[in-house]
Design a protein around this motif. Structure first.
Motif, PDB file in Angstrom:
ATOM      1  N   VAL A 194     -48.591  16.952  15.396  1.00 59.00           N
ATOM      2  CA  VAL A 194     -47.989  18.074  15.454  1.00 59.00           C
ATOM      3  C   VAL A 194     -47.392  18.454  14.207  1.00 59.00           C
ATOM      4  O   VAL A 194     -47.013  19.848  13.886  1.00 59.00           O
ATOM      5  CB  VAL A 194     -46.484  17.854  16.454  1.00 59.00           C
ATOM      6  CG1 VAL A 194     -45.546  16.876  16.029  1.00 59.00           C
ATOM      7  CG2 VAL A 194     -46.110  19.282  16.923  1.00 59.00           C
ATOM      8  N   LEU A 195     -47.262  17.776  13.338  1.00 60.49           N
ATOM      9  CA  LEU A 195     -46.732  18.048  12.019  1.00 60.49           C
ATOM     10  C   LEU A 195     -47.860  18.707  11.084  1.00 60.49           C
ATOM     11  O   LEU A 195     -49.115  18.519  11.513  1.00 60.49           O
ATOM     12  CB  LEU A 195     -46.140  16.818  11.003  1.00 60.49           C
ATOM     13  CG  LEU A 195     -45.078  16.077  11.833  1.00 60.49           C
ATOM     14  CD1 LEU A 195     -44.536  14.824  10.772  1.00 60.49           C
ATOM     15  CD2 LEU A 195     -43.835  17.249  11.967  1.00 60.49           C
ATOM     16  N   ASP A 196     -47.486  19.405  10.409  1.00 65.25           N
ATOM     17  CA  ASP A 196     -48.415  20.075   9.456  1.00 65.25           C
ATOM     18  C   ASP A 196     -49.152  19.028   8.513  1.00 65.25           C
ATOM     19  O   ASP A 196     -48.356  18.093   8.106  1.00 65.25           O
ATOM     20  CB  ASP A 196     -47.970  21.298   8.530  1.00 65.25           C
ATOM     21  CG  ASP A 196     -48.846  21.970   7.796  1.00 65.25           C
ATOM     22  OD1 ASP A 196     -49.644  22.919   8.253  1.00 65.25           O
ATOM     23  OD2 ASP A 196     -49.231  21.722   6.630  1.00 65.25           O
ATOM     24  N   PRO A 197     -50.358  19.006   8.161  1.00 66.81           N
ATOM     25  CA  PRO A 197     -51.011  17.970   7.297  1.00 66.81           C
ATOM     26  C   PRO A 197     -50.100  17.756   5.866  1.00 66.81           C
ATOM     27  O   PRO A 197     -50.107  16.676   5.423  1.00 66.81           O
ATOM     28  CB  PRO A 197     -52.334  18.471   7.066  1.00 66.81           C
ATOM     29  CG  PRO A 197     -52.873  19.297   8.354  1.00 66.81           C
ATOM     30  CD  PRO A 197     -51.354  19.972   8.658  1.00 66.81           C
ATOM     31  N   ALA A 198     -49.365  18.825   5.890  1.00 66.99           N
ATOM     32  CA  ALA A 198     -48.426  18.837   4.525  1.00 66.99           C
ATOM     33  C   ALA A 198     -47.364  17.659   4.698  1.00 66.99           C
ATOM     34  O   ALA A 198     -46.867  16.941   3.478  1.00 66.99           O
ATOM     35  CB  ALA A 198     -47.916  20.066   3.727  1.00 66.99           C
ATOM     36  N   PHE A 199     -46.995  17.450   5.745  1.00 67.17           N
ATOM     37  CA  PHE A 199     -45.921  16.521   6.261  1.00 67.17           C
ATOM     38  C   PHE A 199     -46.315  15.246   6.817  1.00 67.17           C
ATOM     39  O   PHE A 199     -45.665  14.082   6.639  1.00 67.17           O
ATOM     40  CB  PHE A 199     -44.917  17.033   7.101  1.00 67.17           C
ATOM     41  CG  PHE A 199     -44.178  18.388   6.488  1.00 67.17           C
ATOM     42  CD1 PHE A 199     -43.278  18.334   5.632  1.00 67.17           C
ATOM     43  CD2 PHE A 199     -44.842  19.799   6.722  1.00 67.17           C
ATOM     44  CE1 PHE A 199     -42.579  19.473   4.911  1.00 67.17           C
ATOM     45  CE2 PHE A 199     -44.473  20.873   6.152  1.00 67.17           C
ATOM     46  CZ  PHE A 199     -43.215  20.751   5.272  1.00 67.17           C
ATOM     47  N   GLY A 200     -47.448  15.340   7.539  1.00 68.65           N
ATOM     48  CA  GLY A 200     -48.136  14.294   8.335  1.00 68.65           C
ATOM     49  C   GLY A 200     -49.412  14.008   8.149  1.00 68.65           C
ATOM     50  O   GLY A 200     -50.387  14.334   9.031  1.00 68.65           O
ATOM     51  N   PRO A 201     -50.060  13.741   6.776  1.00 72.22           N
ATOM     52  CA  PRO A 201     -51.647  13.713   6.609  1.00 72.22           C
ATOM     53  C   PRO A 201     -52.279  12.509   7.269  1.00 72.22           C
ATOM     54  O   PRO A 201     -53.396  12.454   7.471  1.00 72.22           O
ATOM     55  CB  PRO A 201     -51.645  13.737   4.961  1.00 72.22           C
ATOM     56  CG  PRO A 201     -50.418  12.915   4.542  1.00 72.22           C
ATOM     57  CD  PRO A 201     -49.368  13.453   5.776  1.00 72.22           C
ATOM     58  N   ALA A 202     -51.320  11.368   7.490  1.00 66.34           N
ATOM     59  CA  ALA A 202     -52.023  10.190   8.089  1.00 66.34           C
ATOM     60  C   ALA A 202     -52.361  10.182   9.516  1.00 66.34           C
ATOM     61  O   ALA A 202     -51.691   9.516  10.324  1.00 66.34           O
ATOM     62  CB  ALA A 202     -51.384   8.980   7.285  1.00 66.34           C
ATOM     63  N   THR A 203     -53.250  10.915  10.124  1.00 69.68           N
ATOM     64  CA  THR A 203     -53.613  11.062  11.335  1.00 69.68           C
ATOM     65  C   THR A 203     -55.282  11.564  11.513  1.00 69.68           C
ATOM     66  O   THR A 203     -55.647  11.831  10.521  1.00 69.68           O
ATOM     67  CB  THR A 203     -52.838  12.096  11.986  1.00 69.68           C
ATOM     68  OG1 THR A 203     -53.106  12.060  13.191  1.00 69.68           O
ATOM     69  CG2 THR A 203     -53.086  13.405  11.599  1.00 69.68           C
ATOM     70  N   GLY A 204     -55.495  10.907  12.584  1.00 69.50           N
ATOM     71  CA  GLY A 204     -57.036  11.216  12.761  1.00 69.50           C
ATOM     72  C   GLY A 204     -57.517  12.542  13.029  1.00 69.50           C
ATOM     73  O   GLY A 204     -58.570  12.957  12.713  1.00 69.50           O
ATOM     74  N   THR A 205     -56.576  13.343  13.706  1.00 69.59           N
ATOM     75  CA  THR A 205     -57.051  14.758  13.843  1.00 69.59           C
ATOM     76  C   THR A 205     -56.101  15.595  13.260  1.00 69.59           C
ATOM     77  O   THR A 205     -55.212  16.567  14.021  1.00 69.59           O
ATOM     78  CB  THR A 205     -57.075  15.043  15.360  1.00 69.59           C
ATOM     79  OG1 THR A 205     -55.840  14.424  16.021  1.00 69.59           O
ATOM     80  CG2 THR A 205     -58.307  14.039  16.123  1.00 69.59           C
ATOM     81  N   PRO A 206     -56.150  15.757  12.131  1.00 68.52           N
ATOM     82  CA  PRO A 206     -55.151  16.844  11.244  1.00 68.52           C
ATOM     83  C   PRO A 206     -55.438  18.170  11.474  1.00 68.52           C
ATOM     84  O   PRO A 206     -56.702  18.547  11.667  1.00 68.52           O
ATOM     85  CB  PRO A 206     -55.206  16.526   9.735  1.00 68.52           C
ATOM     86  CG  PRO A 206     -56.591  15.916   9.496  1.00 68.52           C
ATOM     87  CD  PRO A 206     -56.871  15.077  10.916  1.00 68.52           C
ATOM     88  N   GLU A 207     -54.414  19.079  11.880  1.00 71.72           N
ATOM     89  CA  GLU A 207     -54.694  20.348  11.997  1.00 71.72           C
ATOM     90  C   GLU A 207     -53.626  21.364  11.141  1.00 71.72           C
ATOM     91  O   GLU A 207     -52.484  21.161  11.409  1.00 71.72           O
ATOM     92  CB  GLU A 207     -54.552  20.825  13.364  1.00 71.72           C
ATOM     93  CG  GLU A 207     -54.963  22.148  14.060  1.00 71.72           C
ATOM     94  CD  GLU A 207     -56.628  22.186  14.122  1.00 71.72           C
ATOM     95  OE1 GLU A 207     -57.145  23.203  14.009  1.00 71.72           O
ATOM     96  OE2 GLU A 207     -56.967  20.899  14.515  1.00 71.72           O
ATOM     97  N   ALA A 208     -53.999  22.302  10.243  1.00 75.09           N
ATOM     98  CA  ALA A 208     -53.338  23.153   9.478  1.00 75.09           C
ATOM     99  C   ALA A 208     -52.419  24.036  10.413  1.00 75.09           C
ATOM    100  O   ALA A 208     -52.720  24.443  11.658  1.00 75.09           O
ATOM    101  CB  ALA A 208     -54.166  23.910   8.544  1.00 75.09           C
ATOM    102  N   GLY A 209     -51.364  24.525   9.996  1.00 74.34           N
ATOM    103  CA  GLY A 209     -50.516  25.515  10.557  1.00 74.34           C
ATOM    104  C   GLY A 209     -49.274  24.664  11.492  1.00 74.34           C
ATOM    105  O   GLY A 209     -48.831  25.211  12.409  1.00 74.34           O
ATOM    106  N   GLY A 210     -49.142  23.449  11.185  1.00 78.68           N
ATOM    107  CA  GLY A 210     -48.153  22.748  12.120  1.00 78.68           C
ATOM    108  C   GLY A 210     -46.696  22.703  11.831  1.00 78.68           C
ATOM    109  O   GLY A 210     -46.272  23.568  10.772  1.00 78.68           O
TER     110      GLY A 210
END
Length: 270
Positions: A194-210
């Motif tokens: 749910v976090l933008d990859p700038a704040f939570g990059p360590a996930t399997g399905t990053p999605e910009a605009g969070g």
């Protein structure tokens, strides 16, 4: 963190110095080879943890994991889910919907239809969710242009899109979540993407605009008063984190927010 150092500058509360007691139930060993086997392992772990005798009328549970969600536990019967970006009357926060029809994304074999994109659909089919749940922070593309939204509604989920926060603000998001779940028992599931990859990059399905971590934590603190019976934060993959461990730090703060919500409003019965 020392308990005496855990006073929130925002709420003035410290969940570690309250009426509540915290019990670490340990780790559940799960296979990554077959999701159906993993779910059976998870169910067994839940039965073991649930068998522990506690001096409490209604113990609540918090789960931290990488992909699997406690929601599938058939012993967890809920009136509401908040999901990030999904919510179970509860609520859920998550970038992608988790109520997809299993056959739509099955890649081969029955076990592939049970995954992190279908567990809310399965929970609905098993009668675990009522029509008072909500997704929050949704922004990923749909597999079916209209079908995914229709199925989401059929499964009892309203939706707050990620960019809605720009229009209605944090307070508007909080109001919609509280209105949706009402006085029901709530399970909160926060998918870290749910976090933008700038704040939570360590996930399997990053999605910009969070959402930012500050926005998410402010929303969680704003849910004071709802009947939280359980919560999880999932999809954190530490191996993908940066040297500053941005994602792990955010996940830890999310858990702290869960604890504060549970301490603020004791639930006597389920």
């Amino acid at each position: 963190m020392s308990a005496s150092f855990a006073w929130s500058i925002y709420t003035g509360e410290n969940p570690y110095m309250s009426w509540a007691k915290i019990l670490d139930c340990g780790n559940a060993p799960l296979t990554f080879l077959d999701n159906t086997v993993a779910l059976r392992q998870l169910e067994k772990a839940h039965k073991v943890s649930d068998s522990v005798e506690l001096n409490s009328q209604c113990p609540r549970v918090q789960v931290c994991g990488i992909t699997l969600h406690r929601l599938l536990n058939p012993n967890t019967r809920l009136q509401a889910i908040i999901a990030w970006p999904k919510v179970i009357s509860g609520r859920q926060a998550k970038a992608k919907e988790k109520s997809l029809v299993p056959r739509i994304i099955t890649l081969g074999g029955d076990h592939t239809g049970v995954n992190h994109g279908t567990f809310l659909h399965i929970a609905h089919e098993e009668g675990l969710i009522q029509n008072s749940s909500i997704h929050a922070g949704i922004r990923a593309p749909l597999i079916r242009r209209k079908g995914d939204i229709r199925n989401d509604l059929r499964c009892g989920f309203d939706t707050i899109k990620s960019r809605d926060i720009d229009r209605i603000g944090v307070d508007g998001v909080i109001e919609r979540l509280k209105t949706r779940v009402g006085n029901n028992n709530v399970y909160i599931s926060v998918d870290i993407d749910v976090l933008d990859p700038a704040f939570g990059p360590a996930t399997g399905t990053p999605e910009a605009g969070g959402w930012s971590s500050r926005e998410l934590l402010s929303i969680l603190d704003g849910l004071e008063g709802i009947n939280v019976v359980g919560a999880d934060v999932v999809e954190v993959a530490p191996i993908y984190d940066n040297p500053g461990e941005t994602t792990v730090l955010a996940g830890a703060e999310i858990v702290q927010s869960f604890l504060r919500l549970m301490v603020q409003n004791p639930v006597k019965t389920l």
